[in-house]
Design a protein around this motif. Structure first.
Motif: not given
Length: 424
Positions: A119-120, A123, A127, A358, A360, A416
């Motif tokens: 997930l990082t 994301e 970005d 983030s 989150r 997301i």
């Protein structure tokens, strides 16, 4: 289901249409003379797209076989001319042959679900696309390469070791003389992990500032040249300039890029005592902007004192005496020196730095610190191992939620990926 979408903005010289899913090869092959299923992966081929009766365009088709593709599925990219008609016609034909239009971020979502990204990293793709300066690009590339994932994996490994020792004691609770976990060592290790996570959370302020623009407040008495300075820095008449005191009654914000770093300038109302209620509100907002700013440019002119400000230790103050030989905002004198001072005051990061951007991630780490604080208290008070192990498990769960290492709620995934552009 097989999805398709334009992966580039329509209207340029060249456009790319992306297709991914179990029927990707069949759908594209139905539009041209190329049999996608019979060619090697990662190869590009010239062909013509037709609607069965006429040629739509001459294109380059690039084939990617699962699992060696961005999404982990069979994928095809069609490079065509950038005409809106051509792109829309290709998408229409693909949908006629079993595809559907992709939702925002669906290609990257499939990459995550198929284990190509965590997930990082997913994301970080968004970005990277949104990065508009060198600093945010550098942070996004670090995350895309797994910088945060690697660091969190190291912390999780240490926590798993702690948890396993405590749970091993629970398994042998009938043997009171057995102690697999040295409480003093566990306490030291928990404090060390807490320190590392705290450092990560502290980086969020820097990451957020670099991502949204480092806040810079321009403050001073009325008519010392604050608005003139803002206009000179921006290179445009953004703020109204007048000899009348109190002209600027509210904060005015705009951003500029200086050597790869975005600064968000806030021109404030002149700070003075006034009975004008509207101007007073503007001054209150000015003082509030000063509290939020990372850098403060205090402006004065000969014979006028600098404003009295309540400055925090994390703030940098740059003092400018305007309307002098060395600095004249109206004519651009001294601006290069000011830009150098701004760059020197900006947070510096390297390619190896791990910086959070983030909210989150930040929230999950903050929750993990709460659980770790309970573990530290429990170890200090010699609480039972089952209570300590539960808080450690909750900490592990919070860290896993950042990378998606455990089951992630569907609404979190939808939130997301809904912010992605179509085709990515």
């Amino acid at each position: 289901m097989t999805i398709c979408a334009p992966a580039t903005a329509i209207g340029g010289a060249i456009a790319v249409v992306r297709v991914s899913g179990p029927q990707a090869f069949d759908a594209v092959s139905a539009l041209c003379t190329l049999c996608c299923d019979s060619v090697a992966t990662h190869t590009a081929h010239f062909t013509r797209i037709t609607d069965g009766t006429s040629i739509i365009d001459e294109v380059i088709v690039t084939v990617f076989r699962a699992p060696h593709s961005y999404t982990g599925e069979d994928s095809v990219e069609i490079s065509c001319h950038g005409s809106r008609y051509i792109v829309n016609k290709i998408l229409e034909l693909l949908c006629m042959h079993g595809c559907r239009m992709a939702e925002p971020g669906e290609f990257t979502k499939r990459a995550y679900l198929n284990g190509k990204l965590d997930l990082t990293q997913a994301e970080a793709v968004a970005d990277l696309i949104a990065s508009d300066n060198q600093s945010t690009h550098r942070i996004a590339m670090s995350q895309l390469r797994g910088g945060i994932s690697t660091r969190l994996a190291e912390l999780r490994e240490q926590l798993l070791h702690l948890t396993s020792l405590l749970e091993l004691e629970l398994d042998f609770s009938d043997h009171e003389d057995l102690e697999f976990a040295d409480r003093s060592e566990l306490l030291a290790l928990t404090r060390e992990i807490t320190q590392h996570i705290t450092q990560l959370t502290k980086s969020f302020e820097t990451g957020n500032a670099l991502k949204n623009g480092i806040p810079v407040a321009i403050v001073g008495a009325p008519n010392v040249g604050k608005s003139t300075l803002l206009n000179a820095l921006l290179g445009e008449e953004r703020a109204l300039v007048s000899d009348i005191q109190g002209t600027t009654r509210d904060t005015i914000e705009d951003t500029i890029n200086i050597d790869g770093i975005t600064f968000r300038f806030i021109d404030t109302a002149g700070i003075r005592h006034t009975d004008d209620r509207i101007e007073s509100l503007g001054i209150e907002r000015s003082l509030s902007a000063v509290q939020r700013a990372r850098i403060i440019i205090a402006v004065t002119e000969p014979g006028v004192p600098y404003p009295a400000l309540d400055i925090h230790e994390w703030q940098t103050v740059i003092r400018i005496e305007n309307k002098t030989e060395t600095f004249q905002a109206k004519f651009g004198v001294g601006l290069d020196s000011l830009r150098r001072q701004l760059l020197a005051a900006a947070p510096q990061i390297s390619d190896s730095d791990i910086v959070l951007t983030s909210a989150r991630h930040y929230d999950a780490l903050q929750r993990s610190l709460v659980h770790l604080a309970r573990v530290i208290t429990g170890l200090s008070e010699n609480l039972p191992g089952d209570l300590l192990a539960e808080d450690l498990r909750l900490t592990l769960s919070e860290l896993a939620s950042i990378t998606g290492g455990e089951i992630t709620p569907q609404e979190t995934l939808n939130n997301i990926f809904s912010h992605f552009c179509v085709g990515k």
